[in-house]
Enzyme design. Sequence first.
Site, PDB file in Angstrom:
ATOM      1  N   TYR A  68     -54.613 -38.187 -17.843  1.00 25.34           N
ATOM      2  CA  TYR A  68     -53.526 -37.635 -18.651  1.00 25.34           C
ATOM      3  C   TYR A  68     -52.320 -37.284 -17.778  1.00 25.34           C
ATOM      4  O   TYR A  68     -51.175 -37.642 -18.098  1.00 25.34           O
ATOM      5  CB  TYR A  68     -54.005 -36.389 -19.395  1.00 25.34           C
ATOM      6  CG  TYR A  68     -52.899 -35.693 -20.153  1.00 25.34           C
ATOM      7  CD1 TYR A  68     -52.421 -36.231 -21.348  1.00 25.34           C
ATOM      8  CD2 TYR A  68     -52.325 -34.524 -19.675  1.00 25.34           C
ATOM      9  CE1 TYR A  68     -51.392 -35.610 -22.038  1.00 25.34           C
ATOM     10  CE2 TYR A  68     -51.291 -33.904 -20.359  1.00 25.34           C
ATOM     11  CZ  TYR A  68     -50.835 -34.453 -21.538  1.00 25.34           C
ATOM     12  OH  TYR A  68     -49.800 -33.845 -22.223  1.00 25.34           O
TER      13      TYR A  68
ATOM     14  N   GLY B  46     -44.742 -33.364 -32.807  1.00 22.18           N
ATOM     15  CA  GLY B  46     -44.048 -34.438 -33.500  1.00 22.18           C
ATOM     16  C   GLY B  46     -43.649 -34.052 -34.914  1.00 22.18           C
ATOM     17  O   GLY B  46     -42.523 -34.320 -35.361  1.00 22.18           O
TER      18      GLY B  46
ATOM     19  N   SER C 256     -44.792 -34.093 -19.730  1.00 21.46           N
ATOM     20  CA  SER C 256     -45.458 -32.796 -19.607  1.00 21.46           C
ATOM     21  C   SER C 256     -45.375 -32.339 -18.160  1.00 21.46           C
ATOM     22  O   SER C 256     -45.284 -33.160 -17.245  1.00 21.46           O
ATOM     23  CB  SER C 256     -46.933 -32.921 -20.024  1.00 21.46           C
ATOM     24  OG  SER C 256     -47.667 -31.791 -19.614  1.00 21.46           O
TER      25      SER C 256
END
Length: 281
Positions: free
Chosen positions: A164, A16, A139
Amino acid sequence: MQDKICLITGATAGIGKATAHGLASMGAKIVITGRSKEKTLATVAELKAATNNQNIDFLLGDLSVLAEVRKLAEEFKSKYARLDVLINNAGGVFAKRQLTKDGLEYTFAFNHLAPFLLTNSLLDVLKSSGPARVVTVSSAAERGGRLDFDNLQGERKYSAFGAYSTSKLENILFSNELARRLAGSGVTSNSLHPGFVASNFGKNNPGLMTIAISLLQPFAINTTQGAATSIYLASSSAVEAVSGKFFTKSAQSQPHNPVATDQAKADRLWEISQKLTGLVG
């Protein structure tokens, strides 16, 4: 990107921060989000010095808390009349199942519900700013995601990387469904795999997880390389009209998980997410 306004979540470190640096260097006006005022202010100062761009601002909020996501969106709209690019970058992996202040499983709330709610809360300003772009960082871990609506928040079974991976699958489903719902609005929505990046990702967890991630980091790309696809989707004229797609290494690719393109599951996830975030009763 000169004077384009870009809101980037989770931009005080890692991908980020590198994304903010890259876009600021191109002349964009950057608004980053963070939880710690001290860390966020330090990041803003660092980015201003490194890019010679003084148009860098910040908003504070804990994205795991729904009320703070809503507040962050309202604060943005009170300060800015337009939004050219929203980059849903914030995300994490959490070793143990834990609940947020809203009683939601943390990974699901932070990685999926936060960008879902933030984006929907900013749709009015995105549409009025069109052409505008929504970029959601997923991802390749989506490959291992399992969208079980009877175990959506790890109620029956929880594993850190399972949760995740599923959240990254949910990011793609959200991005694709958003693109479908925004067709013809002037707002595009795409998701991406940034690559395996050497950052502080996962190091918030004690014990074996941090050790395992640290051992793998010599094989990882750096944060500048990891930010490249986010920057590409935020700025390139080549994808100006592209929406509902998944990208790897700044090129369109296909998610590995067949569920990622399942329209029925995307629609059901959207409806559940609306109810959980209070967007519908």
